[in-house]
Motif scaffolding. Structure first.
Motif, PDB file in Angstrom:
ATOM      1  N   LYS A 105      22.799 -10.561  71.566  1.00 52.95           N
ATOM      2  CA  LYS A 105      22.925 -12.012  71.748  1.00 52.95           C
ATOM      3  C   LYS A 105      21.758 -12.768  71.116  1.00 52.95           C
ATOM      4  O   LYS A 105      21.529 -13.947  71.407  1.00 52.95           O
ATOM      5  CB  LYS A 105      23.049 -12.411  73.225  1.00 52.95           C
ATOM      6  CG  LYS A 105      24.268 -11.826  73.907  1.00 52.95           C
ATOM      7  CD  LYS A 105      25.512 -12.632  73.607  1.00 52.95           C
ATOM      8  CE  LYS A 105      26.730 -12.041  74.299  1.00 52.95           C
ATOM      9  NZ  LYS A 105      27.968 -12.362  73.627  1.00 52.95           N
ATOM     10  N   LYS A 106      21.022 -12.083  70.218  1.00 51.04           N
ATOM     11  CA  LYS A 106      19.958 -12.772  69.502  1.00 51.04           C
ATOM     12  C   LYS A 106      20.540 -13.472  68.277  1.00 51.04           C
ATOM     13  O   LYS A 106      21.590 -13.058  67.756  1.00 51.04           O
ATOM     14  CB  LYS A 106      18.893 -11.777  69.070  1.00 51.04           C
ATOM     15  CG  LYS A 106      18.044 -11.303  70.243  1.00 51.04           C
ATOM     16  CD  LYS A 106      16.990 -10.331  69.799  1.00 51.04           C
ATOM     17  CE  LYS A 106      16.089  -9.967  70.974  1.00 51.04           C
ATOM     18  NZ  LYS A 106      15.275  -8.788  70.668  1.00 51.04           N
ATOM     19  N   VAL A 107      19.852 -14.499  67.827  1.00 50.54           N
ATOM     20  CA  VAL A 107      20.287 -15.236  66.643  1.00 50.54           C
ATOM     21  C   VAL A 107      19.851 -14.463  65.402  1.00 50.54           C
ATOM     22  O   VAL A 107      18.674 -14.115  65.261  1.00 50.54           O
ATOM     23  CB  VAL A 107      19.689 -16.665  66.664  1.00 50.54           C
ATOM     24  CG1 VAL A 107      19.974 -17.385  65.359  1.00 50.54           C
ATOM     25  CG2 VAL A 107      20.247 -17.447  67.848  1.00 50.54           C
ATOM     26  N   ARG A 108      20.802 -14.179  64.524  1.00 50.72           N
ATOM     27  CA  ARG A 108      20.548 -13.408  63.296  1.00 50.72           C
ATOM     28  C   ARG A 108      20.822 -14.287  62.085  1.00 50.72           C
ATOM     29  O   ARG A 108      21.793 -15.047  62.085  1.00 50.72           O
ATOM     30  CB  ARG A 108      21.487 -12.208  63.240  1.00 50.72           C
ATOM     31  CG  ARG A 108      21.463 -11.301  64.467  1.00 50.72           C
ATOM     32  CD  ARG A 108      20.206 -10.486  64.516  1.00 50.72           C
ATOM     33  NE  ARG A 108      20.226  -9.462  65.557  1.00 50.72           N
ATOM     34  CZ  ARG A 108      19.215  -8.636  65.779  1.00 50.72           C
ATOM     35  NH1 ARG A 108      18.120  -8.711  65.039  1.00 50.72           N
ATOM     36  NH2 ARG A 108      19.290  -7.733  66.725  1.00 50.72           N
ATOM     37  N   LYS A 109      20.001 -14.131  61.063  1.00 48.51           N
ATOM     38  CA  LYS A 109      20.202 -14.922  59.832  1.00 48.51           C
ATOM     39  C   LYS A 109      20.328 -13.990  58.645  1.00 48.51           C
ATOM     40  O   LYS A 109      19.478 -13.129  58.440  1.00 48.51           O
ATOM     41  CB  LYS A 109      19.043 -15.898  59.653  1.00 48.51           C
ATOM     42  CG  LYS A 109      19.018 -16.917  60.787  1.00 48.51           C
ATOM     43  CD  LYS A 109      17.959 -17.965  60.618  1.00 48.51           C
ATOM     44  CE  LYS A 109      17.984 -18.887  61.841  1.00 48.51           C
ATOM     45  NZ  LYS A 109      16.948 -19.928  61.760  1.00 48.51           N
ATOM     46  N   THR A 110      21.385 -14.192  57.885  1.00 45.06           N
ATOM     47  CA  THR A 110      21.753 -13.266  56.810  1.00 45.06           C
ATOM     48  C   THR A 110      22.030 -14.035  55.525  1.00 45.06           C
ATOM     49  O   THR A 110      22.946 -14.859  55.491  1.00 45.06           O
ATOM     50  CB  THR A 110      23.048 -12.513  57.206  1.00 45.06           C
ATOM     51  OG1 THR A 110      22.890 -11.950  58.515  1.00 45.06           O
ATOM     52  CG2 THR A 110      23.368 -11.424  56.221  1.00 45.06           C
ATOM     53  N   PRO A 111      21.275 -13.767  54.459  1.00 42.07           N
ATOM     54  CA  PRO A 111      21.642 -14.364  53.171  1.00 42.07           C
ATOM     55  C   PRO A 111      22.884 -13.676  52.606  1.00 42.07           C
ATOM     56  O   PRO A 111      22.975 -12.445  52.639  1.00 42.07           O
ATOM     57  CB  PRO A 111      20.430 -14.073  52.261  1.00 42.07           C
ATOM     58  CG  PRO A 111      19.399 -13.409  53.115  1.00 42.07           C
ATOM     59  CD  PRO A 111      20.077 -12.917  54.356  1.00 42.07           C
ATOM     60  N   LEU A 112      23.809 -14.456  52.112  1.00 39.00           N
ATOM     61  CA  LEU A 112      25.006 -13.924  51.441  1.00 39.00           C
ATOM     62  C   LEU A 112      25.233 -14.713  50.164  1.00 39.00           C
ATOM     63  O   LEU A 112      24.764 -15.855  50.047  1.00 39.00           O
ATOM     64  CB  LEU A 112      26.249 -14.070  52.336  1.00 39.00           C
ATOM     65  CG  LEU A 112      26.261 -13.307  53.661  1.00 39.00           C
ATOM     66  CD1 LEU A 112      27.555 -13.603  54.405  1.00 39.00           C
ATOM     67  CD2 LEU A 112      26.097 -11.807  53.455  1.00 39.00           C
ATOM     68  N   MET A 113      25.996 -14.145  49.239  1.00 36.88           N
ATOM     69  CA  MET A 113      26.306 -14.878  48.012  1.00 36.88           C
ATOM     70  C   MET A 113      27.174 -16.094  48.360  1.00 36.88           C
ATOM     71  O   MET A 113      27.981 -16.061  49.286  1.00 36.88           O
ATOM     72  CB  MET A 113      27.052 -13.994  47.006  1.00 36.88           C
ATOM     73  CG  MET A 113      26.297 -12.745  46.572  1.00 36.88           C
ATOM     74  SD  MET A 113      24.544 -12.983  46.214  1.00 36.88           S
ATOM     75  CE  MET A 113      24.616 -14.060  44.791  1.00 36.88           C
ATOM     76  N   ARG A 114      26.982 -17.146  47.586  1.00 41.25           N
ATOM     77  CA  ARG A 114      27.736 -18.387  47.817  1.00 41.25           C
ATOM     78  C   ARG A 114      29.064 -18.304  47.065  1.00 41.25           C
ATOM     79  O   ARG A 114      29.101 -18.369  45.827  1.00 41.25           O
ATOM     80  CB  ARG A 114      26.920 -19.585  47.321  1.00 41.25           C
ATOM     81  CG  ARG A 114      27.605 -20.919  47.513  1.00 41.25           C
ATOM     82  CD  ARG A 114      26.670 -22.017  47.032  1.00 41.25           C
ATOM     83  NE  ARG A 114      27.197 -23.337  47.298  1.00 41.25           N
ATOM     84  CZ  ARG A 114      28.027 -23.990  46.489  1.00 41.25           C
ATOM     85  NH1 ARG A 114      28.434 -23.446  45.358  1.00 41.25           N
ATOM     86  NH2 ARG A 114      28.444 -25.197  46.821  1.00 41.25           N
ATOM     87  N   VAL A 115      30.144 -18.149  47.843  1.00 39.73           N
ATOM     88  CA  VAL A 115      31.497 -18.106  47.274  1.00 39.73           C
ATOM     89  C   VAL A 115      32.255 -19.221  47.963  1.00 39.73           C
ATOM     90  O   VAL A 115      32.517 -19.152  49.169  1.00 39.73           O
ATOM     91  CB  VAL A 115      32.172 -16.751  47.571  1.00 39.73           C
ATOM     92  CG1 VAL A 115      33.577 -16.731  46.991  1.00 39.73           C
ATOM     93  CG2 VAL A 115      31.338 -15.587  47.041  1.00 39.73           C
ATOM     94  N   THR A 116      32.602 -20.257  47.229  1.00 43.10           N
ATOM     95  CA  THR A 116      33.183 -21.424  47.887  1.00 43.10           C
ATOM     96  C   THR A 116      34.329 -21.998  47.090  1.00 43.10           C
ATOM     97  O   THR A 116      34.375 -21.888  45.855  1.00 43.10           O
ATOM     98  CB  THR A 116      32.083 -22.486  48.161  1.00 43.10           C
ATOM     99  OG1 THR A 116      32.665 -23.578  48.849  1.00 43.10           O
ATOM    100  CG2 THR A 116      31.418 -22.962  46.903  1.00 43.10           C
ATOM    101  N   GLU A 117      35.283 -22.576  47.837  1.00 45.01           N
ATOM    102  CA  GLU A 117      36.461 -23.212  47.231  1.00 45.01           C
ATOM    103  C   GLU A 117      36.933 -24.302  48.196  1.00 45.01           C
ATOM    104  O   GLU A 117      37.144 -24.011  49.386  1.00 45.01           O
ATOM    105  CB  GLU A 117      37.553 -22.130  47.046  1.00 45.01           C
ATOM    106  CG  GLU A 117      38.858 -22.642  46.505  1.00 45.01           C
ATOM    107  CD  GLU A 117      38.927 -22.629  44.989  1.00 45.01           C
ATOM    108  OE1 GLU A 117      37.952 -22.238  44.323  1.00 45.01           O
ATOM    109  OE2 GLU A 117      39.974 -23.025  44.472  1.00 45.01           O
ATOM    110  N   ASN A 118      37.057 -25.504  47.715  1.00 45.09           N
ATOM    111  CA  ASN A 118      37.550 -26.616  48.542  1.00 45.09           C
ATOM    112  C   ASN A 118      36.826 -26.740  49.877  1.00 45.09           C
ATOM    113  O   ASN A 118      37.449 -26.978  50.912  1.00 45.09           O
ATOM    114  CB  ASN A 118      39.053 -26.476  48.821  1.00 45.09           C
ATOM    115  CG  ASN A 118      39.878 -26.685  47.577  1.00 45.09           C
ATOM    116  OD1 ASN A 118      39.449 -27.407  46.668  1.00 45.09           O
ATOM    117  ND2 ASN A 118      41.026 -26.057  47.508  1.00 45.09           N
ATOM    118  N   GLY A 119      35.523 -26.536  49.867  1.00 46.86           N
ATOM    119  CA  GLY A 119      34.728 -26.719  51.081  1.00 46.86           C
ATOM    120  C   GLY A 119      34.745 -25.538  52.033  1.00 46.86           C
ATOM    121  O   GLY A 119      34.039 -25.561  53.043  1.00 46.86           O
ATOM    122  N   SER A 120      35.544 -24.494  51.754  1.00 47.60           N
ATOM    123  CA  SER A 120      35.498 -23.275  52.564  1.00 47.60           C
ATOM    124  C   SER A 120      34.658 -22.221  51.836  1.00 47.60           C
ATOM    125  O   SER A 120      34.471 -22.303  50.618  1.00 47.60           O
ATOM    126  CB  SER A 120      36.898 -22.722  52.801  1.00 47.60           C
ATOM    127  OG  SER A 120      37.630 -23.595  53.631  1.00 47.60           O
TER     128      SER A 120
END
Ligand code: F42
Length: 146
Positions: free
Chosen positions: A49-64
């Motif tokens: 239940k800890k907050v985790r932060k993960t970098p991921l590649m930016r893959v986006t289309e129409n705001g999703s």
């Protein structure tokens, strides 16, 4: 999001998250020297239940956004995969200067195929990662909450 932030045990990941957040998304916002853009995904630990932060590649289309659980083609899913499955309503994205809550769902079939193609266009090594592993690399779609 409630919970204590636990920085990643992986040094380069931790440093990327720090640079990204401390600069409001103007630094640390690409994958190493590829120049390809990265988002930061915040999830809630499935067990801790800890907050985790993960970098991921930016893959986006129409705001999703597609969240691709590739982990470099490793044989197992990354741990953040389980966090998102367990807590799909506790996910945030930082994309450059903007930070917002998202609803996330795993996609399959034709919808996954479409997002996978977008993902490989944005970051061609995903195709190699899929060849390296027997598991089908999971893809989530994250949509900004109103
Ligand atoms: N990984 C990807 O899978 N896809 C990408 O597109 C991607 C891009 C990317 C770009 C830049 C960059 O710096 C890294 C990038 N990565 C990408 C790597 C990504 O950031 C993660 O490091 C990687 O996917 C591994 O994720 P992980 O969640 O397994 O992270 C490990 C290193 C980690 O932080 N583990 C922690 C730990 O203490 O071992 C915590 C893990 C955790 O969340 N535990 C859960 C909990 O409850 O807190 C339990 C989860 C469970 O099993 O139920």
């Amino acid at each position: 999001m409630y919970g204590v932030y636990e920085p990643s045990p992986s040094e380069w990941v931790r440093e990327q998250v720090e640079a990204y957040e401390n600069s409001g998304g103007t630094e640390g916002n690409t994958l190493r020297d590829t120049g390809l853009p990265v988002i930061i995904v915040t999830s809630l630990g499935a067990k801790s239940k800890k907050v985790r932060k993960t970098p991921l590649m930016r893959v986006t289309e129409n705001g999703s956004y597609a969240l691709v659980a590739s982990q470099g083609g490793a044989p197992t899913h990354p741990q953040w995969y389980y966090n998102i499955v367990a807590n799909p309503e506790s996910v945030m994205i930082q994309d450059g200067p903007e930070r917002f809550e998202v609803s996330v769902r795993k996609v399959d079939g034709e919808e996954r195929t479409q997002w996978w193609e977008r993902a490989v266009t944005a970051f061609p090594p995903y195709a190699e990662y899929q060849l390296k592993t027997d598991r089908q690399i999971p893809v989530f779609v994250a949509t900004r909450r109103p």
